[in-house]
Design a protein around this motif. Structure first.
Motif, short mmCIF file in Angstrom:
data_model
loop_
_atom_site.label_atom_id
_atom_site.label_comp_id
_atom_site.label_asym_id
_atom_site.label_seq_id
_atom_site.Cartn_x
_atom_site.Cartn_y
_atom_site.Cartn_z
N VAL A 152 -8.43 -16.87 -17.77
CA VAL A 152 -9.15 -18.13 -17.55
C VAL A 152 -9.94 -17.99 -16.25
O VAL A 152 -9.35 -17.85 -15.17
CB VAL A 152 -8.17 -19.32 -17.47
CG1 VAL A 152 -8.94 -20.61 -17.24
CG2 VAL A 152 -7.34 -19.41 -18.75
N ASP A 153 -11.24 -18.02 -16.37
CA ASP A 153 -12.12 -17.85 -15.21
C ASP A 153 -12.33 -19.21 -14.55
O ASP A 153 -12.88 -20.13 -15.16
CB ASP A 153 -13.46 -17.25 -15.66
CG ASP A 153 -14.31 -16.80 -14.48
OD1 ASP A 153 -13.93 -17.11 -13.33
OD2 ASP A 153 -15.33 -16.14 -14.69
N GLU A 154 -11.90 -19.34 -13.30
CA GLU A 154 -12.01 -20.61 -12.57
C GLU A 154 -13.02 -20.52 -11.43
O GLU A 154 -13.06 -21.39 -10.57
CB GLU A 154 -10.64 -21.00 -12.01
CG GLU A 154 -9.56 -21.17 -13.07
CD GLU A 154 -8.20 -21.47 -12.47
OE1 GLU A 154 -8.10 -21.42 -11.23
OE2 GLU A 154 -7.26 -21.77 -13.24
N THR A 155 -13.83 -19.49 -11.43
CA THR A 155 -14.77 -19.31 -10.31
C THR A 155 -16.11 -19.97 -10.56
O THR A 155 -17.01 -19.85 -9.74
CB THR A 155 -14.99 -17.79 -10.09
OG1 THR A 155 -15.53 -17.20 -11.28
CG2 THR A 155 -13.68 -17.11 -9.74
N ARG A 156 -16.28 -20.67 -11.68
CA ARG A 156 -17.58 -21.26 -12.00
C ARG A 156 -17.53 -22.78 -11.84
O ARG A 156 -17.89 -23.54 -12.74
CB ARG A 156 -17.99 -20.90 -13.42
CG ARG A 156 -18.05 -19.37 -13.65
CD ARG A 156 -18.61 -19.02 -14.99
NE ARG A 156 -18.65 -17.59 -15.21
CZ ARG A 156 -19.17 -17.00 -16.29
NH1 ARG A 156 -19.70 -17.75 -17.25
NH2 ARG A 156 -19.16 -15.69 -16.41
N GLY A 157 -17.07 -23.23 -10.73
CA GLY A 157 -17.07 -24.65 -10.46
C GLY A 157 -16.05 -25.38 -11.30
O GLY A 157 -14.90 -24.95 -11.46
N ASP A 158 -16.46 -26.53 -11.85
CA ASP A 158 -15.55 -27.35 -12.66
C ASP A 158 -15.38 -26.80 -14.07
O ASP A 158 -14.45 -27.18 -14.78
CB ASP A 158 -16.07 -28.79 -12.73
CG ASP A 158 -16.10 -29.43 -11.35
OD1 ASP A 158 -15.31 -28.98 -10.49
OD2 ASP A 158 -16.91 -30.35 -11.14
N LYS A 159 -16.27 -25.93 -14.49
CA LYS A 159 -16.22 -25.41 -15.85
C LYS A 159 -15.34 -24.16 -15.91
O LYS A 159 -15.55 -23.21 -15.18
CB LYS A 159 -17.63 -25.07 -16.33
CG LYS A 159 -17.71 -24.69 -17.80
CD LYS A 159 -19.15 -24.44 -18.22
CE LYS A 159 -19.22 -24.06 -19.69
NZ LYS A 159 -20.61 -23.80 -20.12
N LYS A 160 -14.32 -24.17 -16.80
CA LYS A 160 -13.43 -23.03 -16.98
C LYS A 160 -13.76 -22.32 -18.28
O LYS A 160 -14.06 -22.97 -19.28
CB LYS A 160 -11.97 -23.47 -16.97
CG LYS A 160 -11.51 -24.09 -15.66
CD LYS A 160 -10.04 -24.45 -15.71
CE LYS A 160 -9.58 -25.05 -14.40
NZ LYS A 160 -8.13 -25.40 -14.42
N HIS A 208 -6.85 -12.62 -9.68
CA HIS A 208 -7.43 -13.25 -8.50
C HIS A 208 -8.50 -14.28 -8.87
O HIS A 208 -8.80 -15.17 -8.08
CB HIS A 208 -8.05 -12.18 -7.59
CG HIS A 208 -7.02 -11.35 -6.87
ND1 HIS A 208 -6.38 -11.77 -5.73
CD2 HIS A 208 -6.52 -10.13 -7.16
CE1 HIS A 208 -5.52 -10.85 -5.33
NE2 HIS A 208 -5.59 -9.84 -6.18
N GLN A 209 -9.07 -14.17 -10.06
CA GLN A 209 -10.11 -15.10 -10.48
C GLN A 209 -9.56 -16.35 -11.14
O GLN A 209 -10.20 -17.40 -11.14
CB GLN A 209 -11.08 -14.41 -11.44
CG GLN A 209 -11.94 -13.34 -10.78
CD GLN A 209 -12.88 -12.69 -11.77
OE1 GLN A 209 -12.69 -12.78 -12.98
NE2 GLN A 209 -13.91 -12.03 -11.27
N GLY A 210 -8.36 -16.25 -11.73
CA GLY A 210 -7.80 -17.40 -12.44
C GLY A 210 -6.47 -17.05 -13.08
O GLY A 210 -5.85 -16.04 -12.75
#
Length: 276
Positions: A152-160, A208-210
């Protein structure tokens, strides 16, 4: 006399019955011994190394937990051993049951070490990741099962964004255990996975990203092979050689006849007799 006749007949019947049972037992015992002697005489036996007790994955084999057992010659299981010294010091990569023959496919390669080190396939790496009851599929991720890993990529702001980053990854161990009873759920905090070196880098970056989630899959389901498009090389057309030939220039000839004025005659070229 008639008074005791019935009792005498009953006593004789009991005596003859006991005698018949004793004679039958002796006859059966003689037949069994004879059959055993014939069996031993007709079936040649050999020695096979078997486990003397139940052994867990990662257990080193020694003379203390191995024993030689008789086995019908010619019917030995494939990969069995006839000498304890041939397997002494090697490590079990599967659970061994007492009395079962020790097979080469159940052992790590010689000199591969003990414990978890012996379970890692050549060219692969073991990597532990932290999980909880949700990401660990409710505790049913067990050793020797296969999982897909979703990141799960959480590095793009509010959008996962969720994406499957690794497929068909083998589980080597859960927590500190390399074996649990089949079908028994076990809530753990770490899962050790067998990965290729490149996959370890991808998984380390994803942690580390999510978050990561393990998806349990059927071990009999093979990952379909993606066939690369075939490229057919086109045959190069033959190269034509172009030879430059200069255009012939006209050739002029001046003709003088007596006192008449000179006459000029044009030919196509110096070697041609065709006039222009």
């Amino acid at each position: 006399m008639k008074r005791y006749g019935g009792l005498i007949a009953f006593g004789l019947a009991i005596g003859f019955g006991i005698l018949a049972v004793v004679l039958a037992q002796k006859w059966l015992a003689a037949r069994s011994t004879q059959a055993q002697v014939v069996l031993n005489a007709t079936v040649p036996l050999t020695k096979v190394v078997v486990a003397a007790s139940d052994m867990q994955i990662g257990t080193p084999l020694t003379k203390a937990n191995l024993v030689l057992a008789d086995w019908p010659q010619g019917s030995e299981p494939r990969g069995a051993f006839n000498d304890i010294s041939a397997v002494e010091g090697r490590v079990a990569v599967t659970k061994l049951t007492a009395g079962a023959p020790v097979l080469a496919a159940e052992l790590a390669a010689p000199g591969s070490g003990a414990g978890m080190v012996a379970l890692i396939t050549t060219g692969m790496r073991a990597m532990a990741v932290r999980v909880d009851e949700v990401t660990g599929v409710g505790g049913f991720v067990l050793p020797n099962t296969f999982v897909d890993i979703i990141g799960v990529d959480e590095t793009r702001g509010d959008k996962k964004i969720a994406k499957t980053i690794l497929k068909r990854i083998k589980v080597l161990a859960i927590a500190q255990e390399t074996f649990t009873e089949e079908g028994q759920a076990k809530i753990v905090r770490t899962v050790t996975l067998e990965l290729e070196p490149k996959q370890t880098e991808e998984l380390a970056l994803q942690t580390h990203q999510g978050d990561i989630h393990l998806v349990l899959r059927n071990p009999l389901e093979e990952e379909p092979k993606v066939e690369e498009p075939k490229t057919v090389a086109k045959k190069a057309a033959p190269v034509r050689r172009v030879v430059y030939r200069p255009k012939p220039s006209p050739h002029a000839v001046e003709i003088i006849r007596g006192s008449k004025p000179a006459e000029t005659v044009q030919f196509k070229n110096a070697n041609s007799e065709e006039k222009l």
